[in-house]
Design an enzyme around this catalytic site. Structure first.
Site, short mmCIF file in Angstrom:
data_model
loop_
_atom_site.label_atom_id
_atom_site.label_comp_id
_atom_site.label_asym_id
_atom_site.label_seq_id
_atom_site.Cartn_x
_atom_site.Cartn_y
_atom_site.Cartn_z
N MET A 1 0.85 -1.18 0.00
CA MET A 1 0.00 0.00 0.00
C MET A 1 0.89 1.23 0.00
O MET A 1 1.80 1.33 0.79
CB MET A 1 -0.88 0.00 1.25
CG MET A 1 -1.87 -1.14 1.26
SD MET A 1 -3.09 -1.00 -0.06
CE MET A 1 -3.64 -2.70 -0.12
N CYS A 2 0.65 2.13 -0.92
CA CYS A 2 1.76 2.99 -1.24
C CYS A 2 1.37 4.20 -2.06
O CYS A 2 0.24 4.37 -2.46
CB CYS A 2 2.78 2.19 -2.05
SG CYS A 2 3.10 0.58 -1.34
#
Lengths: 433, 228, 296
Positions: free
Chosen positions: C1-2
């Site tokens: 997640m980024c």
């Protein structure tokens, strides 16, 4: 001739196959997992004797208070006892049941929680500390109630069905429930499994900021997860900005879910706590970001064991309903008419609950007196607390939060491995390096 | 009488200051926000009859949970524009990302450009008018309210829709489960004309088609298993 | 997640500013990924002279290792230390250089290779890392960057993006795959080796494996849609090409902005806000399941 039941095709498996063939529909029911699972019962406390000294049972103080959610400067919940009432919706429960839970929790200085359907005036009025659930469905969600809440709980999932959305069958969608959810009366309602406007921890961080902004940063934000990968999910909840993490194990109840989901998805509460605490400790926030554990908590021993394993507080749902009068023998004749019996009634989805708790039927709902129900819930919460204190004093603790894993041993290899405490009488923790 | 807008420069002050000022009792009636630079949560949770103009792009949840305020974004918006809007209006001159007006309960949201996926997801009574096109899964599980799309709609429009009403002028890539085209009667033309006028648009209502729920998923039925 | 940021420069006059623009984009996405960050830049002559090869590694910290690489290679190597990353450069082929690095310093994690792209990564906040990389001062033709919030794999530099597993092939990912373990096993059976437990590396290895078998980048990405399950926005670069792909549900954000001078991809508008001429850029969100490519 001796009849022998097959362990594989036992009576439950046979009945399930026959039922599927008869109806073409999967079984939906309430309650939580029924299969035997490693649980708190598989742990024992090591009371003090010579090497440690106990506190005097009725004289020496054993603190029970807990503060939830102060990490980011919001006004935290200050609870007198570490047992809260879990989120259950108005819709799944009747309005008097929600009111009774609020009355009971308030009488002992703890909190209660809304659910997938919004906040009712009754529960707000009768709850000194009310946690407002923020759910994928957003049923009943509005900023006025958000600002009226004492804490916000962003719900990702629940222990009975991690990864699944909710359902509420048409029997329980009364005019009032329908209006609160903006749905047609009487339809089978399905709740989504993901939030409509965020997915994943990076987006959740922004969502939590929005909730803080909307409440001028006064209201703590909790994140509730169903136990499946609690180590990663707890760490991500903290990274996303949660002030507290609510962790619900697979014994957690539900009002209506596919049985296959209840029995086969998620991990037991006992197995979930240590990985979650690992994550908090590695991030350096254990006891600073509080951990609230739920899923099958029944007794003060369960409370004490959850806290000893690292929880800051626990929540009760099913047990609170039982305290209210759910499955009580006084309704034996009614349960029988529904093809059930006291202690076996699980059809919370059905809307015909004789105890007047999991129903919207006006006549049945009238059976539950919210004042008397509140008194019973308060009694139950007091007993849980006193039982936990009894154990803690025996372990020489002047506060429940001083309980620790080293106060515990396990009766089974499975429980020893999951709780990471030694098998009783040995120094062996299976799986420990 | 015109009053001078209070200007808030987000290059110089945090979003917190803006929102706190907008939440204060009796806020000034007109606000101008400059240099938003894609910031998140701009003008969130406002509950006052104020006009807020934002000059530039905003990030997630701009004007989220809006009550009574009229918010104008001169630029683009990220995810969740006007999510859970209760009343008032939110208008943007550019395009918006996914989940416009998610679970919005009331008020009006106008997007002059396009929207990303899931426009009007779980809509609960708000009205949405999009000048351009909407992405896939728009109006997913929309419960109430109206969505007007002057351009095209992406795949699976109105999947699992409840009682929301959809009006689309352009092409619909595909309809979602339980969403069907419905006849455009006089009352619908009148409703649509009102929405277009409210949104300040001049499209001809007769050029739109109407979509809504077939109501086949309102009761669980094992014959529908492939639909779930 | 980024958070994801990528920039391809079309106007040669902008090349000297590539690093500074990319650093600005990346730092604006730090909230999406406070654990780690990384970047790959293409055709930066200061980092990699034209015609040279490079293999970048997480600096093994042992003093004599560059000499060991040179000995194994049988040719001169030049090592440039850039923050936590060491860029090993030579005039040989990348394959020979990578083999020599592997032989000489097997404990060093190799994070990138190529004749155009140099990959730099580390653990920590994007602002600190881009400063350590000196990104502001770098130029180039295109760049790709990432800020990481680890989901199910460790917060270590080897798990940072971009994943550059074949010459000049770099991948960044926002989301999480739900069947990556199976794809990893399948690739292993085909002899593919892995450096991390990261799900995004599996996608990079898959694309590299397919391209080695003859797929174009577009064809390989189209296969990703059928093979990988879960949620993803992927940005993939090769020498001269920038590509974007979102999964068929497309929950994770992505915005494309395009002008005559550049094309940029990012997780959020705020990453684009400072790009020159963004006010008049064509801005859109990639459609689900569709491969987009831009060639410089």
């Amino acid at each position: 001739m001796q009849l022998r039941e097959s362990a594989t095709f036992d009576r439950h498996a046979i009945a399930a196959i026959q039922r599927a063939a008869d109806t073409g529909a999967y079984r939906i029911r309430g309650w939580g997992a029924k299969r035997p699972l490693p649980h708190f019962d598989d742990l024992l406390f090591l009371g003090a004797s010579m090497s440690r000294y106990p506190l005097e049972g009725y004289r020496e103080r054993c603190g029970t208070d807990v503060v939830l959610g102060g990490r980011h400067g919001a006004t935290p919940l200050r609870l007198e006892v570490p047992v809260t009432i879990a989120g259950m919706s108005f819709g799944a429960l009747s309005a008097p049941a929600k009111e009774a839970l609020g009355r009971g929790a308030s009488a002992v200085g703890t909190s209660t929680t809304t659910g997938d359907g919004g906040m009712t005036p009754e529960e707000r009025e009768h709850s000194t500390s009310l946690i407002y659930q923020y759910l994928p469905s957003r049923y009943g969600m509005n900023p006025d109630d958000l600002r009226r809440a004492d804490a916000i709980e962003v719900v990702l999932g629940q222990g009975a069905k991690p990864g699944g959305g909710g359902m509420l069958l048409g029997q329980k969608i009364s005019d009032r429930v329908a209006a609160m959810r903006t749905l047609p009366t009487g339809i089978d309602q399905r709740s989504p499994s993901r939030h409509p406007d965020w997915t994943g921890p990076d987006d959740l961080a922004i969502k939590i900021e929005e909730l803080r902004e909307a409440t001028d940063r006064r209201t703590p934000v909790f994140v509730k997860i169903g136990a499946s990968r609690p180590y990663y999910d707890t760490a991500l909840a903290v990274k996303a900005g949660a002030d507290a993490v609510v962790l619900d194990g697979m014994q957690g109840g539900t009002a209506a879910t596919q049985e296959v989901f209840i029995e086969h998805v998620g991990i037991p509460t006992l197995a979930a706590i240590r990985p979650a605490v690992d994550a908090l400790e590695e991030l350096g926030v254990h006891r600073e970001v509080q951990l609230v554990v739920s899923g099958g908590v029944r007794t003060g021993a369960d409370v004490a064991k959850a806290i000893a394993l690292g929880a800051d507080a626990v929540s009760v749902g099913t047990a609170a309903l039982i305290a209210l009068g759910d499955n009580h023998p006084r309704y034996a004749a009614d349960y029988e008419r529904l093809g059930s019996a006291p202690g076996y009634y699980e059809d919370f989805q059905d809307g015909r609950d004789p105890a007047g708790i999991t129903t919207q039927d006006p006549e049945l709902t009238g059976r539950l007196d919210p004042v008397e129900g509140g008194r019973r819930v308060a009694n139950y919460l007091r007993v849980l607390t006193m039982e936990a204190q009894t154990i803690a004093r025996a372990c020489g603790k002047s506060h429940l939060h001083h309980l620790e894993p080293e106060d515990l041993v396990a009766l089974t290899v499975e429980a020893a491995a999951m709780a990471r405490v030694p098998l009783a009488g040995t120094g062996w923790i299976p799986g420990a390096l | 009488m015109t009053t001078t807008a209070v200007t808030v420069d987000l290059a110089a002050r945090p979003v917190r200051d803006l929102n706190a000022a907008l939440h204060a009792p009796d806020p000034a009636p007109r606000w101008r926000v400059v240099n938003p630079a894609g910031a998140h949560n701009v003008a969130v949770g406002v509950d006052a009859p104020v006009a807020v103009q934002i000059d530039g792009p905003v990030g997630y949840y701009c004007a989220g949970m809006n009550q009574r305020a009229d918010v104008l974004v001169r630029g683009n918006a990220g995810t969740g524009l006007a999510e859970n809007i209760m009343s008032g209006s939110v208008r943007i001159t550019g395009s918006a990302s996914q989940s416009v007006a998610a679970s919005g309960c009331g008020g009006l949201v106008v997007v002059d450009g396009d929207t990303g996926a899931r426009c009007g997801i779980a809509l609960r009574g708000a009205d949405v008018v999009v000048g351009g096109s909407v992405g896939h899964m728009s109006a997913f599980m929309a419960q109430a309210g109206r969505i007007v799309v002057c351009g095209d709609a992406g795949h699976s429009l109105g999947d699992s829709i409840y009682e929301a009403r959809l009006y689309v002028r352009g092409a619909v890539a595909s309809l979602g489960t339980d969403c069907v085209e419905k006849p455009m009667l006089g009352e619908h033309l009148a409703e649509l004309a009102g929405l277009l006028t409210w949104a300040g648009r001049d499209e001809d209502p007769a050029a739109f088609r109407r979509y809504g729920s077939a109501r086949r998923l309102y009761h669980f039925d094992s014959a529908n298993h492939t639909a779930y | 997640m980024c958070g994801i940021a990528a920039l391809q420069v079309r106007d040669p006059a902008l090349r000297p500013r590539l690093g500074a623009l990319l650093a600005g984009m990346t730092c604006r996405l730090v909230d999406r990924g406070p654990d780690a960050a990384g970047v790959a830049v293409y055709d930066e002559p200061g980092l990699l002279p034209a015609g040279w090869s490079n293999v970048s590694v997480l600096d093994p910290g042992r003093p004599d290792w560059p000499d060991a690489v040179a000995a194994a290679l049988g040719a001169e190597v030049d090592v440039r230390h850039v923050g936590p990353t060491a860029v090993v450069r030579s005039r040989t082929t990348t394959a020979a250089l990578a083999g020599a690095v592997r032989t000489a310093v097997p404990e060093a994690t190799r994070i990138g290779r190529g004749r155009h792209a140099v990959t730099l990564k580390g653990v920590g906040l994007a602002a600190d890392l881009t400063e350590a990389f000196g990104l502001d001062a770098l130029g180039g033709t295109q760049g790709i960057a990432h800020t990481r919030m680890a989901t199910e794999s460790a917060v270590v530099a080897s798990g940072s993006h971009p994943f550059s597993v074949d010459d000049d092939l770099c991948l960044v990912h926002n989301g999480s795959f739900s069947n990556h373990a199976t794809v990893r096993r399948t690739l292993r059976r085909h002899g593919v080796e892995f450096d991390s437990d990261n799900d995004s590396e599996v996608a990079a290895r898959f694309i590299g494996h397919r391209m080695a078998a003859g797929d174009t980048l577009t064809e390989a990405l189209e296969r990703v849609v059928g093979v990988f399950d879960g949620f993803y926005t992927l940005v993939v670069t090769t020498a001269g090409t920038l590509a974007v792909l979102r999964d068929p549900i497309a929950c994770k954000p992505a915005v494309v902005a395009e002008t005559a001078a550049w094309v940029a991809v990012a997780s959020e508008y705020r990453a684009l806000a400072e790009l020159p001429g963004v006010e008049t850029a064509r801005i859109f969100e990639p459609e689900p399941g569709r491969v987009y490519t831009w060639t410089s």
